[in-house]
Design a protein around this motif. Sequence first.
Motif, PDB file in Angstrom:
ATOM      1  N   TYR A  98       0.845  -1.190   0.000  1.00  0.00           N
ATOM      2  CA  TYR A  98       0.000   0.000   0.000  1.00  0.00           C
ATOM      3  C   TYR A  98       0.885   1.247   0.000  1.00  0.00           C
ATOM      4  O   TYR A  98       1.950   1.256   0.621  1.00  0.00           O
ATOM      5  N   VAL A 100       0.744   5.227   1.236  1.00  0.00           N
ATOM      6  CA  VAL A 100      -0.027   6.145   2.084  1.00  0.00           C
ATOM      7  C   VAL A 100      -0.334   7.368   1.228  1.00  0.00           C
ATOM      8  O   VAL A 100       0.434   8.326   1.159  1.00  0.00           O
ATOM      9  N   GLU A 102      -3.108   9.433   1.348  1.00  0.00           N
ATOM     10  CA  GLU A 102      -3.728  10.565   2.041  1.00  0.00           C
ATOM     11  C   GLU A 102      -3.391  10.477   3.527  1.00  0.00           C
ATOM     12  O   GLU A 102      -4.183   9.948   4.328  1.00  0.00           O
ATOM     13  N   PRO A 103      -2.235  10.996   3.934  1.00  0.00           N
ATOM     14  CA  PRO A 103      -1.810  10.876   5.342  1.00  0.00           C
ATOM     15  C   PRO A 103      -2.823  11.444   6.333  1.00  0.00           C
ATOM     16  O   PRO A 103      -3.030  10.865   7.405  1.00  0.00           O
ATOM     17  N   LEU A 106      -5.575   9.024   6.907  1.00  0.00           N
ATOM     18  CA  LEU A 106      -5.065   7.926   7.731  1.00  0.00           C
ATOM     19  C   LEU A 106      -5.069   8.312   9.208  1.00  0.00           C
ATOM     20  O   LEU A 106      -5.555   7.566  10.063  1.00  0.00           O
ATOM     21  N   PRO A 133       1.961   8.860  11.938  1.00  0.00           N
ATOM     22  CA  PRO A 133       1.570   7.812  10.984  1.00  0.00           C
ATOM     23  C   PRO A 133       1.873   6.407  11.486  1.00  0.00           C
ATOM     24  O   PRO A 133       1.103   5.478  11.237  1.00  0.00           O
ATOM     25  N   LEU A 137      -1.009   3.596  11.885  1.00  0.00           N
ATOM     26  CA  LEU A 137      -0.987   2.284  11.244  1.00  0.00           C
ATOM     27  C   LEU A 137      -1.147   1.173  12.278  1.00  0.00           C
ATOM     28  O   LEU A 137      -1.834   0.174  12.038  1.00  0.00           O
ATOM     29  N   HIS A 153      -9.505   0.104   1.891  1.00  0.00           N
ATOM     30  CA  HIS A 153      -8.234   0.833   1.945  1.00  0.00           C
ATOM     31  C   HIS A 153      -8.388   2.321   1.645  1.00  0.00           C
ATOM     32  O   HIS A 153      -7.688   3.158   2.235  1.00  0.00           O
ATOM     33  N   LEU A 158      -5.253   4.871   1.971  1.00  0.00           N
ATOM     34  CA  LEU A 158      -4.245   3.999   1.379  1.00  0.00           C
ATOM     35  C   LEU A 158      -4.555   3.751  -0.098  1.00  0.00           C
ATOM     36  O   LEU A 158      -5.713   3.786  -0.521  1.00  0.00           O
TER      37      LEU A 158
END
Length: 218
Positions: A98, A100, A102-103, A106, A133, A137, A153, A158
């Motif tokens: 995957y 990242v 769009e932080p 997330l 981040p 996660l 996702h 993601l």
Amino acid sequence: MSDAAQPTAAEVRAAAEAVKAALDRHLAAVERRTGDDDTAVYEAFNALAAAAEGYDEILYDRYDEVTPFEIPGADGTLPPYAGPDEPHALSLLIRRDYAVAEPQRLLAQARRVAEIDGDADPTGAAARAGVSPLAALGVLFGEFEPDEIASRHKEFGLEEGDSTLWVTAAEELPEPGEWLNAPFEHADPERIVCRFDVSAVFDEDEDDEEERAGVSGS
């Protein structure tokens, strides 16, 4: 190769017919697909790859000619299967990549999950998940199963990359905890029963073929 060892014209024709039949089965599976991870499509793809590779080889052996197409993944990199004929245990080896993409999404989703779990501490998991981040996660993959992450996702910011699933056969289940320190160290390619790959390279090859078809038909 001697003339006696060469395949006959009838054998080449039979291999060509096998490719045609595999194409029909693949198209039928695609038309009936139920989602991106439809097993029937992957099985039909692998059957088509095997039929095309067989035809290419026998065509070359008989006529010293090759086909103008190549199916991704049909490169013969896996050795012949050498596992048990009647496996009593299976191991599934899965890799999903995957990006990242769009932080902020997330972080927001991870913070929301942590808050739902009851962490209102301004220095606790929810706060850390909202700014880190790595913490985010940890919260998301600790809360959701990998298959749910795969299906949702985009909600978590993601973007899917390549993925693969290997089904390997074994005589019996390992002892509890036996492989936890190195889960993929003893993966044996000769015990792979089947594998299913998802990659953007397949889509790119299809686009290239469509472009070529468009040029040739103009």
